[in-house]
Design a protein around this motif. Structure first.
Motif, PDB file in Angstrom:
ATOM      1  N   UNK A   1      15.927 -21.139  53.739  1.00 44.80           N
ATOM      2  CA  UNK A   1      17.323 -20.860  53.432  1.00 44.80           C
ATOM      3  C   UNK A   1      17.818 -21.663  52.228  1.00 44.80           C
ATOM      4  N   UNK A   2      16.890 -21.984  51.325  1.00 41.64           N
ATOM      5  CA  UNK A   2      17.274 -22.489  50.013  1.00 41.64           C
ATOM      6  C   UNK A   2      17.572 -23.960  49.906  1.00 41.64           C
ATOM      7  N   UNK A   3      17.179 -24.771  50.885  1.00 39.57           N
ATOM      8  CA  UNK A   3      17.451 -26.201  50.819  1.00 39.57           C
ATOM      9  C   UNK A   3      16.292 -26.939  50.171  1.00 39.57           C
ATOM     10  N   UNK A   4      16.614 -28.000  49.449  1.00 36.00           N
ATOM     11  CA  UNK A   4      15.609 -28.864  48.830  1.00 36.00           C
ATOM     12  C   UNK A   4      15.526 -30.143  49.656  1.00 36.00           C
ATOM     13  N   UNK A   5      14.465 -30.281  50.434  1.00 37.30           N
ATOM     14  CA  UNK A   5      14.386 -31.450  51.316  1.00 37.30           C
ATOM     15  C   UNK A   5      14.008 -32.721  50.563  1.00 37.30           C
ATOM     16  N   UNK A   6      13.717 -32.615  49.271  1.00 34.23           N
ATOM     17  CA  UNK A   6      13.398 -33.808  48.493  1.00 34.23           C
ATOM     18  C   UNK A   6      14.565 -34.797  48.482  1.00 34.23           C
ATOM     19  N   UNK A   7      15.776 -34.306  48.774  1.00 34.45           N
ATOM     20  CA  UNK A   7      16.915 -35.234  48.827  1.00 34.45           C
ATOM     21  C   UNK A   7      16.867 -36.124  50.067  1.00 34.45           C
ATOM     22  N   UNK A   8      15.916 -35.851  50.964  1.00 38.22           N
ATOM     23  CA  UNK A   8      15.686 -36.688  52.137  1.00 38.22           C
ATOM     24  C   UNK A   8      14.287 -37.292  52.000  1.00 38.22           C
ATOM     25  N   UNK A   9      14.149 -38.439  51.344  1.00 41.21           N
ATOM     26  CA  UNK A   9      12.817 -38.953  50.987  1.00 41.21           C
ATOM     27  C   UNK A   9      11.887 -39.186  52.183  1.00 41.21           C
ATOM     28  N   UNK A  10      12.395 -39.730  53.272  1.00 42.39           N
ATOM     29  CA  UNK A  10      11.526 -40.002  54.423  1.00 42.39           C
ATOM     30  C   UNK A  10      11.032 -38.706  55.056  1.00 42.39           C
ATOM     31  N   UNK A  11      11.933 -37.742  55.193  1.00 46.43           N
ATOM     32  CA  UNK A  11      11.554 -36.444  55.747  1.00 46.43           C
ATOM     33  C   UNK A  11      10.579 -35.743  54.814  1.00 46.43           C
ATOM     34  N   UNK A  12      10.840 -35.820  53.527  1.00 48.27           N
ATOM     35  CA  UNK A  12       9.964 -35.206  52.535  1.00 48.27           C
ATOM     36  C   UNK A  12       8.573 -35.839  52.575  1.00 48.27           C
ATOM     37  N   UNK A  13       8.506 -37.151  52.727  1.00 54.22           N
ATOM     38  CA  UNK A  13       7.219 -37.848  52.795  1.00 54.22           C
ATOM     39  C   UNK A  13       6.402 -37.370  53.994  1.00 54.22           C
ATOM     40  N   UNK A  14       7.058 -37.249  55.147  1.00 53.09           N
ATOM     41  CA  UNK A  14       6.366 -36.772  56.347  1.00 53.09           C
ATOM     42  C   UNK A  14       5.915 -35.332  56.159  1.00 53.09           C
ATOM     43  N   UNK A  15       6.764 -34.524  55.546  1.00 54.42           N
ATOM     44  CA  UNK A  15       6.405 -33.122  55.294  1.00 54.42           C
ATOM     45  C   UNK A  15       5.153 -33.029  54.440  1.00 54.42           C
ATOM     46  N   UNK A  16       5.082 -33.826  53.385  1.00 51.92           N
ATOM     47  CA  UNK A  16       3.923 -33.803  52.495  1.00 51.92           C
ATOM     48  C   UNK A  16       2.668 -34.278  53.211  1.00 51.92           C
ATOM     49  N   UNK A  17       2.808 -35.293  54.062  1.00 45.19           N
ATOM     50  CA  UNK A  17       1.652 -35.797  54.805  1.00 45.19           C
ATOM     51  C   UNK A  17       1.136 -34.744  55.781  1.00 45.19           C
ATOM     52  N   UNK A  18       2.044 -34.055  56.452  1.00 44.48           N
ATOM     53  CA  UNK A  18       1.640 -33.019  57.406  1.00 44.48           C
ATOM     54  C   UNK A  18       0.959 -31.845  56.698  1.00 44.48           C
ATOM     55  N   UNK A  19       1.387 -31.558  55.494  1.00 44.89           N
ATOM     56  CA  UNK A  19       0.834 -30.430  54.751  1.00 44.89           C
ATOM     57  C   UNK A  19      -0.631 -30.608  54.410  1.00 44.89           C
ATOM     58  N   UNK A  20      -1.144 -31.840  54.548  1.00 49.71           N
ATOM     59  CA  UNK A  20      -2.550 -32.116  54.272  1.00 49.71           C
ATOM     60  C   UNK A  20      -3.424 -32.031  55.524  1.00 49.71           C
ATOM     61  N   UNK A  21      -2.818 -31.795  56.675  1.00 50.69           N
ATOM     62  CA  UNK A  21      -3.545 -31.816  57.954  1.00 50.69           C
ATOM     63  C   UNK A  21      -3.842 -30.386  58.380  1.00 50.69           C
ATOM     64  N   UNK A  22      -5.111 -30.043  58.648  1.00 49.60           N
ATOM     65  CA  UNK A  22      -5.464 -28.665  59.004  1.00 49.60           C
ATOM     66  C   UNK A  22      -4.676 -28.103  60.182  1.00 49.60           C
ATOM     67  N   UNK A  23      -4.368 -28.912  61.185  1.00 51.27           N
ATOM     68  CA  UNK A  23      -3.612 -28.425  62.341  1.00 51.27           C
ATOM     69  C   UNK A  23      -2.250 -27.891  61.926  1.00 51.27           C
ATOM     70  N   UNK A  24      -1.644 -28.488  60.921  1.00 52.36           N
ATOM     71  CA  UNK A  24      -0.340 -28.041  60.429  1.00 52.36           C
ATOM     72  C   UNK A  24      -0.489 -26.836  59.502  1.00 52.36           C
ATOM     73  N   UNK A  25      -1.527 -26.857  58.695  1.00 49.77           N
ATOM     74  CA  UNK A  25      -1.759 -25.726  57.788  1.00 49.77           C
ATOM     75  C   UNK A  25      -1.966 -24.439  58.580  1.00 49.77           C
ATOM     76  N   UNK A  26      -2.790 -24.504  59.628  1.00 53.42           N
ATOM     77  CA  UNK A  26      -3.122 -23.312  60.397  1.00 53.42           C
ATOM     78  C   UNK A  26      -1.963 -22.814  61.252  1.00 53.42           C
ATOM     79  N   UNK A  27      -1.012 -23.671  61.523  1.00 56.20           N
ATOM     80  CA  UNK A  27       0.145 -23.270  62.344  1.00 56.20           C
ATOM     81  C   UNK A  27       1.258 -22.629  61.529  1.00 56.20           C
ATOM     82  N   UNK A  28       1.158 -22.662  60.215  1.00 57.89           N
ATOM     83  CA  UNK A  28       2.240 -22.153  59.383  1.00 57.89           C
ATOM     84  C   UNK A  28       2.525 -20.676  59.685  1.00 57.89           C
ATOM     85  N   UNK A  29       3.774 -20.262  59.593  1.00 56.01           N
ATOM     86  CA  UNK A  29       4.132 -18.885  59.926  1.00 56.01           C
ATOM     87  C   UNK A  29       3.327 -17.830  59.180  1.00 56.01           C
ATOM     88  N   UNK A  30       3.103 -18.029  57.898  1.00 56.26           N
ATOM     89  CA  UNK A  30       2.393 -17.018  57.125  1.00 56.26           C
ATOM     90  C   UNK A  30       0.922 -16.890  57.520  1.00 56.26           C
TER      91      UNK A  30
END
Length: 209
Positions: free
Chosen positions: A173-202
Motif C-alpha cells: 500500500x505504498x509505504x516506505x519502511x526505510x523510515x523505520x530503521x530497526x524494522x527495515x533491518x529485520x526485514x532485510x535480514x529475514x529476506x536472506x533466509x530461505x524459510x522467509x523467501x519460500x513463504x512470500x505470497x508470490x
C-alpha cells in the motif's frame, strides 16, 4: 499436515513462516477470499468463523494464526519461536501482538469491504486508513526494538513471523519502511533466509489464480 489459506492473507503468511522455520512439510490448500470460498459450507466445517488459516493435522483442526504458531512451538520445540525465559517470552509476545492483534485486524479484507459498502470510503481513503494504522503500530515497535539481528537475538521467531507479513502489506500500500530503521533491518535480514523467501505470497500456488 494441510494448511488452508490465502496467499495474501497476513494470518496465513504467519503460519507459513512458522512451518517453514520449523522445517515442517505441509500440503497447501488455497481458499480464495476474493471469491468468498471462506464462507462456503465445506470450509466452515473446518473453521466456523470463515477465516483463514486452518491447519489440519490428523484429526485435529487448528485455527487462529497465533494459536497455531504457539501449538507448533509446543509440539515441535526446535527451533524455538519463543525464548525460554518467561519475561523474554512475554516481551516477544507483546511485540508480536502489535502487528497481529492491533494493526492487521482493522485492515483485513472484511473490515475494508465493510467500510466501503457501509460508509462509501474511496480507494484513496482506504489506503490512508491502512497507512495510518501501520504507522501507529510501527512507530511504537521502532521504539521497542533492540539493535539485534532479530527481536529475540540471533534467530527469527514469533515476532518476525508476525512482522514480515505486515511489512509486505505496508509496502503493497505504498509505504516506505526505510523510515523505520530497526524494522527495515529485520526485514532485510529475514529476506536472506530461505524459510522467509519460500513463504512470500508470490511464491504460493494461488498467487497466479
Amino acid at each position: 499436515m494441510e494448511l488452508h489459506g490465502y496467499f495474501r492473507s497476513s494470518a496465513s503468511y504467519r503460519v507459513r513462516l512458522g512451518l517453514n522455520l520449523k522445517g515442517l512439510r505441509y500440503d497447501y490448500r488455497p481458499v480464495n477470499l476474493l471469491k468468498g470460498e471462506q464462507r462456503g459450507d465445506d470450509y466452515r466445517q473446518l473453521n466456523p468463523q470463515g477465516l483463514v488459516p486452518a491447519l489440519v493435522d490428523g484429526d485435529s483442526v487448528l485455527t487462529q494464526s497465533l494459536a497455531i504458531l504457539e501449538w507448533l512451538d509446543e509440539v515441535h520445540p526446535e527451533p524455538a519461536l519463543l525464548p525460554a525465559d518467561p519475561v523474554e517470552r512475554a516481551r516477544i509476545r507483546a511485540l508480536a501482538y502489535n502487528p497481529a492483534c492491533d494493526i492487521q485486524p482493522i485492515q483485513n479484507l472484511r473490515v475494508l469491504r465493510y467500510l466501503q459498502s457501509e460508509y462509501g470510503i474511496s480507494d484513496e481513503q482506504k489506503k490512508g486508513w491502512i497507512q495510518h494504522w501501520i504507522h501507529e503500530g510501527f512507530g511504537a515497535l521502532e521504539r521497542q526494538l533492540d539493535p539485534k539481528p532479530f527481536a529475540a537475538g540471533e534467530q527469527p521467531g514469533l515476532f518476525e513471523c508476525c512482522l514480515v507479513p505486515q511489512i509486505y502489506s505496508a509496502e503493497r500500500f505504498g509505504m516506505d519502511i526505510a523510515e523505520y530503521p530497526a524494522i527495515h533491518r529485520i526485514s532485510q535480514a529475514c529476506a536472506e533466509i530461505p524459510a522467509f523467501v519460500e513463504a512470500r505470497p508470490e511464491k504460493q500456488p494461488d498467487s497466479t489464480l
